[in-house]
Write an enzyme that holds these catalytic residues in place. Sequence first.
Site, PDB file in Angstrom:
ATOM      1  N   ASN A  91       0.804  -1.231   0.000  1.00 25.18           N
ATOM      2  CA  ASN A  91       0.000   0.000   0.000  1.00 25.18           C
ATOM      3  C   ASN A  91       0.835   1.279   0.000  1.00 25.18           C
ATOM      4  O   ASN A  91       0.443   2.282  -0.577  1.00 25.18           O
ATOM      5  CB  ASN A  91      -0.989  -0.006   1.172  1.00 25.18           C
ATOM      6  N   GLU A 120       8.603   1.753  14.750  1.00 27.83           N
ATOM      7  CA  GLU A 120       9.312   2.409  13.670  1.00 27.83           C
ATOM      8  C   GLU A 120       9.267   3.904  13.917  1.00 27.83           C
ATOM      9  O   GLU A 120       8.461   4.402  14.697  1.00 27.83           O
ATOM     10  CB  GLU A 120       8.683   2.053  12.322  1.00 27.83           C
ATOM     11  N   GLU A 122       4.759  -4.693  12.214  1.00 33.11           N
ATOM     12  CA  GLU A 122       3.636  -3.754  12.191  1.00 33.11           C
ATOM     13  C   GLU A 122       2.535  -4.439  11.402  1.00 33.11           C
ATOM     14  O   GLU A 122       2.654  -4.649  10.206  1.00 33.11           O
ATOM     15  CB  GLU A 122       4.049  -2.433  11.550  1.00 33.11           C
ATOM     16  N   CYS A 155      -3.053   1.058   6.988  1.00 38.03           N
ATOM     17  CA  CYS A 155      -3.081   0.304   8.240  1.00 38.03           C
ATOM     18  C   CYS A 155      -3.742   1.073   9.364  1.00 38.03           C
ATOM     19  O   CYS A 155      -4.347   0.483  10.265  1.00 38.03           O
ATOM     20  CB  CYS A 155      -1.660  -0.104   8.635  1.00 38.03           C
TER      21      CYS A 155
END
Length: 489
Positions: free
Chosen positions: A147, A460, A248, A282
């Site tokens: 994505n 992150e 993630e 997400c």
Amino acid sequence: MLISGSWATARDGGERRVVNPYDASLLATVAEASATDVESAVRAARAAFDEGSWAAAPTVRRAGVLTATADALQQHREELALLETLDTGKTLAESRMDVDDATAVLRYYAALATTDAGRTVDTGRPDAVSRVVHEPVGVCALITPWNYPLLQICWKVAPALAAGNAVVAKPSELTPLTTIRLFELLQERLAEAGAPDGTANLVLGPGAVGAVLAEHPMVDLVSFTGGLASGRSVMRAAAATVKRVALELGGKNPNIVFADADLDTAVDFALTAAFLHSGQVCSAGSRLLLHRSLHEEFTAELARRADLIRLGSGLAKETETGPLISAEHRVKVESHLAVALAEGAVLRAGGGRPTELGLQDGYFLRPTVLDGCRAEMAVVREEIFGPVLTVETFEEEDEAVALANDTPYGLAGAVWTQDAGRGERVAARLRLGTVWINDYHPYVPQAEWGGFKQSGTGRELGPSGLREYQETKHIWRTVSPAPQRWFAG
């Protein structure tokens, strides 16, 4: 593929077609790695790291590579944005923002790397010096989703290289084009800086390629962004060698609107939260939690505006959102919708494929609003990763918090209220890695990103994003050693 400083095709001749989700047209044919290719890439990274010069290089040299690569992204901004739009279907405006955000991440870690000097510990002894230092983990496998291909690889490769690691990257097989271009630009700058061949490697292919990386004994760390099922597989594969894992894994993110929120603003942000990039984000605000007093007016306006969202080619200025990534993914989203309706959800907007001319060959689905949803419904609990927004209602603050936390995920969410105290109070109670108050979606490279619960492990971005790629070592030096005479003999 990039292996040990050279571009190569697959050893077995494997290839994969990359198509434009807007019209299913062929964009490129790229190599598809075999297990032998992955082995070569991992061994190249291992040799480059063990040679030692990149890890030992002054941080200003490593930072210089990241800065030069950031400059190159801006020099090629329009080229990269066009590739990203063709590959993912998102609008050019979004793709340009992605290039700029990727640039910012590279610059942030270039600056942060030069400040990481460790720390001195007071031992309480005048004859001893104690230091805590940070060293690179080693060989890092970086596995990214479809994505946000350019942005996600920069989130990983920037801190990994800043810390002095060697990397093997694997983008999604659906959207590899901007990652390939990034590694072309990156490799040129690594070579100019004298980094050993194999410091940065790139392999292409499906999940099976990532599985080989995750279980490989020469890989020291796996950083993976993707779905929950795949993340569990990565953890299982990595467990055999007890390698470090950063995950993630997405979310089912609540967007909570209290009665005192400005309705026009909250509706506008609810649309962006849910339908940006056709919900393939997400952190998408896919669960709308409305105070009961707002429900009818808010939902009616939300549905009206959702039905007006303009679908089309990401290259067209009038397009507001694009297609889903593939025909298979659209079928998956449609199956979720069918289950939701069977469970009693009420369709307020969308729910089907568009009928406009010019959209029939692409993987489009209308932005969809489902009212009357309950926390136990599958559509409320499972990540759909498409343009689907569920609506639930609450009466009291405690009920809103309980609903928001009633999910196996914990990535992100938002609170809308004019009461600053309530906003802070609710934010503190939400089990989420990121909480926005009266906003949705913004982030900066300086702030950590990651989730609670099954949204993943590790972080992150921010200083913690650099620490993911470092080992911590304690060094003790006694200045004037002398016999202890602990044992009499």
